[in-house]
Enzyme design. Structure first.
Site, PDB file in Angstrom:
ATOM      1  CD  GLU A 277     -82.407   1.548  35.149  1.00 11.63           C
ATOM      2  OE1 GLU A 277     -81.119   1.473  35.785  1.00 11.63           O
ATOM      3  OE2 GLU A 277     -83.199   0.872  35.554  1.00 11.63           O
ATOM      4  CD  GLU A 280     -78.689   4.292  29.862  1.00 12.55           C
ATOM      5  OE1 GLU A 280     -77.546   4.017  29.740  1.00 12.55           O
ATOM      6  OE2 GLU A 280     -79.134   4.585  30.905  1.00 12.55           O
ATOM      7  CB  CYS A 297     -81.205   0.810  41.192  1.00  8.84           C
ATOM      8  SG  CYS A 297     -82.340   1.218  39.727  1.00  8.84           S
ATOM      9  CB  SER A 317     -78.286   2.076  33.425  1.00  9.79           C
ATOM     10  OG  SER A 317     -79.032   3.306  33.256  1.00  9.79           O
ATOM     11  CE  LYS A 356     -79.881   3.265  47.260  1.00  8.95           C
ATOM     12  NZ  LYS A 356     -79.693   3.716  45.880  1.00  8.95           N
ATOM     13  CD  GLU A 359     -75.687   6.233  45.079  1.00  8.06           C
ATOM     14  OE1 GLU A 359     -76.036   5.625  43.846  1.00  8.06           O
ATOM     15  OE2 GLU A 359     -76.795   5.878  45.942  1.00  8.06           O
ATOM     16  CD  GLU A 364     -68.119   9.426  40.496  1.00 13.77           C
ATOM     17  OE1 GLU A 364     -67.347   8.411  39.954  1.00 13.77           O
ATOM     18  OE2 GLU A 364     -68.225   9.270  41.594  1.00 13.77           O
ATOM     19  CB  CYS A 496     -83.860  -2.405  48.786  1.00 19.41           C
ATOM     20  SG  CYS A 496     -83.037  -1.817  47.259  1.00 19.41           S
TER      21      CYS A 496
END
Length: 571
Positions: A277, A280, A297, A317, A356, A359, A364, A496
């Site tokens: 990151e 990037e 994230c 990102s 998550k 996720e 993907e 989190c």
């Protein structure tokens, strides 16, 4: 300040404070089922009622303001009888399957019923049973347990997602999505704040525990776990340890006793995420890429952006989250290095988050991680295996994913991802971390901003936790009013450590103590004690790049560690 009396005890309280808050000053926790600090204050459940001198009826203490000379009684026979009757009426519409309920022993309704000696059969049970919503991959809504406290609705509104609300009225009232749309077909982002707000067992994560036990029992599977940074600061609460106790050293031993073949530290891929990151971001700044760049994230935030701000997806990102990076790393680098067929590797992440769970089902990234367990689910497995967690001796994570930097640790708190990225970016461009450090992006404030000089250039950054605050920044970017180059967003208020999969503290604790701050402190304390404080310092990260990816943002790294996101409908 005003002076009042509560149960005959003189109390000085600030003008405008409620009776409930003033009672705390006298050492009295007035019970409630609908009140939740900073989330819901509507006086609807009628459990918090008290007697006030001169009032013609009992008043709801969570909304009734104090005044000079006020006299209040919180525990008279009239008050106790009212609370008992209210609880018994609630039970008449509550599906009383307490022994098999996920909130058994930690249920607010259950505790109050015990405290007030209710007769659970005083009023006949309703005969209607409602269909349980199992449509999503991460959350279950059981309206048969719902007590209409409206806390989940308030939490969803507080997140500015607002996909649930009351339907119909009176005796037929239920909580759900408009037009009876299933949850999976709405703009729900899976943050799980509704779960931690619910005082009973009407909302809970969809359990993946049976899948994990099945994999552990399968001799053809090699089962590996990895645990997220925030889990170490919260798991101990499930075993009655003080809030903010860091149990990192007990986690590997507990999971090994479940039957896992290896236990790794997700802080490693938090470091890996920072490498990808940060580089990037530097590439975007140097080469005129899309700015500001948002962190990626948090899957709850990413899904929120897909639903509400698809025009900003080029700003997000392309990095996968640390969870998905770890899964991809295990099923490529780790399998190749150890001669394992990726099909035989069963990857379990332990995470503080219900988003998550969604996720891991994304098209993907569907092959990266097999199962995501919440902190609560891991605790349930440990208890179910009769493991005495608090008596475990310290053990280390397994090699080669056992050493991480403090930058990876602080990922679990709001501002942690930003600080971690800035530490590495500053070192890459300046050769050292500048003084003062990046403390301006720490803390529980909903939106934080700062300006730093890195590589001779001013870099303006912002941090938001909670999606209502994320919306503020997104509107600024959308309207061309944001001066920032880099923005960190976490869906859950505080990050989190306050995720939808974390241990649920009792109302009396949540409404009184700084739970989120205490959890965050555990992470920053560990960061300060570690040898490495930047992700680029980690010897594990150095090895991964030397042996496999070459350098950050290489073609191979992009193929395995990066992804793309897409617009979703808004419902």
């Amino acid at each position: 300040m005003v002076t009042l009396k509560i149960n005959g005890i003189p109390v000085k309280a600030e003008e405008g404070m409620t009776i409930m808050d003033a009672a705390k000053l006298a050492g009295i926790d007035i019970p409630s089922l609908c009140y939740l600090k900073e989330i819901n204050c509507i006086g609807a459940c009628r459990v918090c009622v008290v007697e006030v001198k001169g009032a013609r009826s009992l008043v709801a203490s969570c909304v009734y303001p104090v005044a000079e000379g006020l006299e209040v009684w919180t525990n008279t026979p009239k008050v106790r009888q009212s609370r008992q009757t209210t609880l018994e009426l609630l039970l008449s519409e509550h599906h009383k399957k307490c022994l098999s309920c996920v909130r058994s022993s930690r249920c607010e309704l259950q505790k109050l019923c015990k405290d007030y000696g209710v007769d659970e059969d005083r009023f006949p049970d309703t005969e209607k049973l409602q269909e349980i919503d199992l449509s999503s991959s991460y959350l279950v809504r059981d309206n048969n347990k719902c007590i209409h406290c409206m806390r989940c609705v308030a939490a969803c509104d507080h997140q500015s997602v607002s996909v649930i609300g009351p339907r119909q009225r009176g005796h037929n009232k239920t909580i759900g999505c408009a037009f009876d749309i299933q949850l999976q077909n709405t703009s729900c982002v899976g943050c799980g704040q509704c779960i931690v707000s619910c005082p009973v067992g009407a909302l809970y994560e969809k359990s993946s525990i049976p899948d994990v036990w099945e994999a552990i029992a399968d001799p053809t599977k090699k089962v590996v776990f990895f645990t997220a940074p925030a889990v170490r600061a919260t798991l101990g609460e499930e075993f009655d340890l003080p809030i903010g106790t860091n149990v990192e050293k007990k986690i590997p031993g507990a999971i090994r006793r479940l039957g896992a073949d290896a236990v790794f530290d997700m802080d490693v891929t938090a470091d890996l995420t920072i490498m990808e990151e940060a580089y990037e971001l530097l590439d975007r700044i140097k080469n005129g890429g899309t700015l500001p760049m948002f962190t990626s994230c948090c899957p709850g935030w990413v899904k929120f952006c897909e639903h509400n701000y698809p025009g900003l997806l080029p700003n997000v990102s392309s990095c996968k989250s640390p969870q998905q990076m770890f899964g991809a790393l295990l099923k490529s680098y780790y399998c190749e290095k150890n001669g394992i067929d990726p099909k035989d590797l069963f990857v379990v992440s332990v995470i503080p988050c219900t988003a998550k769970k969604f996720e891991v089902t994304r098209d993907e990234m569907i092959a990266d991680v097999d199962v995501a367990l919440t902190t609560r689910e891991l605790a349930q497995m440990i208890s179910g295996a009769a493991i005495n967690f608090n008596s475990l001796q310290d053990e280390e994570f397994d090699s080669p994913f056992d050493i991480a930097s403090g930058a990876g640790v602080i990922f679990g708190a709001t501002g942690g991802v930003m600080e971690a990225a800035l530490r590495t970016a500053a070192f890459v461009l300046d050769g050292a971390t500048p003084e003062p450090s990046f403390e301006q992006v720490r803390g529980m404030k909903g939106i934080k901003s700062a300006t730093y000089t890195i590589g001779g250039k001013e870099v303006k950054v912002a941090v938001a936790s909670g999606l209502k605050n994320a919306r503020v920044l997104c509107e600024q970017v959308k309207n061309g009013e944001a001066p920032y180059q880099f923005i960190e967003i976490m869906a859950c208020p505080g990050g989190c450590i306050n995720g939808g999969g974390q241990p649920i503290q009792r109302d009396a604790t949540r409404n009184t103590y700084p739970v989120v701050e205490l959890r965050a402190k555990a992470l920053y304390t560990e960061d300060a004690s570690l040898k490495y404080h930047r992700s680029d310092e980690s010897p594990v990260i150095d090895t991964i790049y030397k042996e496999y990816f070459g350098e950050p943002n290489s073609e191979k790294a992009h193929h395995i560690l990066h992804t793309s996101y897409h617009e979703r409908g808004k419902y």
